[in-house]
Design a protein around this motif. Structure first.
Motif, PDB file in Angstrom:
ATOM      1  N   MET A  46       2.937   5.956 -11.188  1.00 21.01           N
ATOM      2  CA  MET A  46       3.502   5.929  -9.842  1.00 21.01           C
ATOM      3  C   MET A  46       4.987   5.578  -9.888  1.00 21.01           C
ATOM      4  O   MET A  46       5.464   4.942 -10.837  1.00 21.01           O
ATOM      5  N   SER A  47       5.688   5.971  -8.868  1.00 24.63           N
ATOM      6  CA  SER A  47       7.103   5.616  -8.752  1.00 24.63           C
ATOM      7  C   SER A  47       7.225   4.147  -8.360  1.00 24.63           C
ATOM      8  O   SER A  47       6.257   3.532  -7.905  1.00 24.63           O
ATOM      9  N   ARG A  48       8.420   3.582  -8.515  1.00 26.58           N
ATOM     10  CA  ARG A  48       8.641   2.200  -8.116  1.00 26.58           C
ATOM     11  C   ARG A  48       8.362   2.013  -6.626  1.00 26.58           C
ATOM     12  O   ARG A  48       7.775   1.009  -6.209  1.00 26.58           O
ATOM     13  N   GLN A  49       8.738   3.001  -5.819  1.00 22.52           N
ATOM     14  CA  GLN A  49       8.515   2.897  -4.383  1.00 22.52           C
ATOM     15  C   GLN A  49       7.015   2.860  -4.066  1.00 22.52           C
ATOM     16  O   GLN A  49       6.570   2.101  -3.203  1.00 22.52           O
ATOM     17  N   GLN A  50       6.232   3.679  -4.765  1.00 22.00           N
ATOM     18  CA  GLN A  50       4.783   3.682  -4.556  1.00 22.00           C
ATOM     19  C   GLN A  50       4.164   2.344  -4.964  1.00 22.00           C
ATOM     20  O   GLN A  50       3.289   1.817  -4.273  1.00 22.00           O
ATOM     21  N   GLN A  51       4.646   1.789  -6.064  1.00 24.56           N
ATOM     22  CA  GLN A  51       4.130   0.497  -6.518  1.00 24.56           C
ATOM     23  C   GLN A  51       4.450  -0.605  -5.508  1.00 24.56           C
ATOM     24  O   GLN A  51       3.601  -1.441  -5.186  1.00 24.56           O
ATOM     25  N   GLU A  52       5.687  -0.600  -5.014  1.00 22.87           N
ATOM     26  CA  GLU A  52       6.101  -1.650  -4.087  1.00 22.87           C
ATOM     27  C   GLU A  52       5.387  -1.545  -2.746  1.00 22.87           C
ATOM     28  O   GLU A  52       5.295  -2.527  -1.998  1.00 22.87           O
ATOM     29  N   ALA A  53       4.861  -0.375  -2.440  1.00 25.55           N
ATOM     30  CA  ALA A  53       4.136  -0.185  -1.180  1.00 25.55           C
ATOM     31  C   ALA A  53       2.724  -0.777  -1.242  1.00 25.55           C
ATOM     32  O   ALA A  53       2.068  -0.925  -0.209  1.00 25.55           O
ATOM     33  N   ILE A  54       2.273  -1.121  -2.430  1.00 21.36           N
ATOM     34  CA  ILE A  54       0.935  -1.690  -2.596  1.00 21.36           C
ATOM     35  C   ILE A  54       1.016  -3.197  -2.361  1.00 21.36           C
ATOM     36  O   ILE A  54       1.699  -3.920  -3.100  1.00 21.36           O
ATOM     37  N   LYS A  55       0.335  -3.678  -1.352  1.00 28.25           N
ATOM     38  CA  LYS A  55       0.433  -5.089  -0.976  1.00 28.25           C
ATOM     39  C   LYS A  55      -0.152  -6.018  -2.040  1.00 28.25           C
ATOM     40  O   LYS A  55       0.368  -7.101  -2.279  1.00 28.25           O
ATOM     41  N   SER A  56      -1.248  -5.610  -2.646  1.00 25.23           N
ATOM     42  CA  SER A  56      -1.900  -6.448  -3.653  1.00 25.23           C
ATOM     43  C   SER A  56      -2.148  -5.628  -4.913  1.00 25.23           C
ATOM     44  O   SER A  56      -3.176  -4.940  -5.029  1.00 25.23           O
ATOM     45  N   PRO A  57      -1.212  -5.692  -5.872  1.00 26.50           N
ATOM     46  CA  PRO A  57      -1.410  -4.940  -7.115  1.00 26.50           C
ATOM     47  C   PRO A  57      -2.708  -5.314  -7.829  1.00 26.50           C
ATOM     48  O   PRO A  57      -3.372  -4.450  -8.396  1.00 26.50           O
ATOM     49  N   GLY A  58      -3.089  -6.595  -7.767  1.00 26.12           N
ATOM     50  CA  GLY A  58      -4.316  -7.022  -8.427  1.00 26.12           C
ATOM     51  C   GLY A  58      -5.533  -6.329  -7.846  1.00 26.12           C
ATOM     52  O   GLY A  58      -6.420  -5.868  -8.570  1.00 26.12           O
ATOM     53  N   ALA A  59      -5.587  -6.247  -6.510  1.00 29.99           N
ATOM     54  CA  ALA A  59      -6.707  -5.574  -5.857  1.00 29.99           C
ATOM     55  C   ALA A  59      -6.703  -4.086  -6.180  1.00 29.99           C
ATOM     56  O   ALA A  59      -7.767  -3.477  -6.388  1.00 29.99           O
ATOM     57  N   TRP A  60      -5.510  -3.487  -6.228  1.00 27.99           N
ATOM     58  CA  TRP A  60      -5.397  -2.067  -6.563  1.00 27.99           C
ATOM     59  C   TRP A  60      -5.909  -1.821  -7.974  1.00 27.99           C
ATOM     60  O   TRP A  60      -6.688  -0.880  -8.216  1.00 27.99           O
TER      61      TRP A  60
END
Length: 328
Positions: free
Chosen positions: A54-68
């Motif tokens: 994913m792009s940096r923007q897509q990653q930053e849009a994820i509120k909880s990376p752990g849950a993702w």
């Protein structure tokens, strides 16, 4: 995995540590879902591959990376479980989950004998005992995922539903069905324990070829199950009955090469035995002890599953062998 830098600034990604800190949790989850640390590591690697695709923007849009990461890893495992059921239909003999060494015995890495990152080690508790993992193998993929996520890792049914692709109510039913399987497999009398004295006494009696002592340590309805995967000599079908197992083990002692050494080791958090020849682990024995008797013995000889128990392990080409004749 290399550290990514912020485009144009050369600064480390501030979210990298948070993302990578989830690795141990993901490995723990994937091992319980798949019963294979090799497949669990592959599933986690696939999860991180998708994250970094994913792009940096897509990653930053994820509120909880752990849950993702947990969601993706669980979905990867669900897919693997579906294909594994098909593969195991052609598996030679019985399929037993991959045994895990205790902390002191953890030796091999994935390939070339590389050391294992402590963060990748699976937490050894009741949910990774061989007895528990064998019950999980009897479940459908959806049952297993719903049960492990909810009952072991305490995810809500709403979260499980998002992962499994069913309604929360359906996931509740899946977990309930899985729970019934677990209850049905529990000993009807006595409490499963990790008594090293019973396993130690079994080792002594086995080495002495003392059939009567072996019978006294085995539950009358005990079962011994072996997994060679067609790559190591072993018996194809489970041996049922304490007396039959005692005679089979006495025969194994008579056939055992003179250079074989039996060692008491921790297997999936419980007392077990390891057979080594010239420092190479050739068999791992796991036990389920109920009260003061052995109810189950699992014999792992598939070299693809026990390689981590030997220094310098690496995957080599498989060699098929003939199974042992069934005991009379």
């Amino acid at each position: 995995m290399t550290t990514r830098s912020d485009p144009g600034h050369g600064h480390p990604d501030p979210g990298l540590d948070a993302v990578m800190s989830e690795r141990r949790h993901l490995v723990n989850l994937a091992y319980r879902l798949l019963g294979s640390l090799t497949e669990a590591e592959d599933a986690v690697q696939e999860t991180y591959t998708r994250w970094y695709a994913m792009s940096r923007q897509q990653q930053e849009a994820i509120k909880s990376p752990g849950a993702w990461l947990t969601t993706v890893a669980s979905r990867v495992c669900l897919t693997v479980l579906g294909s594994a059921r098909v593969r195991r239909e052609t598996y030679v003999g019985e399929w037993i989950p991959e045994p895990l060494p205790g902390g002191a015995e953890w030796i091999g890495g994935r390939q070339g004998g590389a050391s294992v990152d402590p963060a990748d080690r699976v937490t050894l508790d009741e949910s990774v005992s061989l007895a528990f993992l064998v019950v999980l193998e009897s479940m459908t993929p959806a049952e297993r995922v719903a049960f492990v996520l909810h009952d072991v890792f305490c995810h809500s049914f709403a979260e499980v539903a998002e992962i499994v692709g069913r309604t929360p109510g359906a996931c509740r039913q899946l977990a309930s069905s899985a729970r019934r399987r677990v209850r049905a497999a529990r000993p009807s009398a006595g409490v499963a324990s990790g008594r090293s004295d019973v396993v130690g006494a079994f080792k002594v009696a086995w080495e002495a070829k003392d059939i009567e002592a072996l019978i006294g340590l085995l539950d009358p309805d005990a079962t011994a199950t072996a997994d060679g995967g067609g790559l190591a000599t072993t018996f194809l079908h489970p041996i049922v009955g304490g007396e039959r197992i005692a005679h089979a083990w006495a025969e194994l002692a008579r056939r055992r090469p003179a250079d074989t050494v039996l060692l008491e080791r921790t297997v999936n958090g419980r007392p077990g035995l390891v057979a080594q020849q010239d420092g190479v682990t050739v068999t791992v024995f796991a036990f389920e002890v109920v009260g003061d008797r052995i109810r189950n013995i699992w014999v792992m000889r598939n070299p693809e599953k026990i390689g981590r128990w030997t220094t310098g392990w690496h995957r080599g080409p498989p060699t098929r062998v003939r199974p042992l004749p069934e005991p009379s």
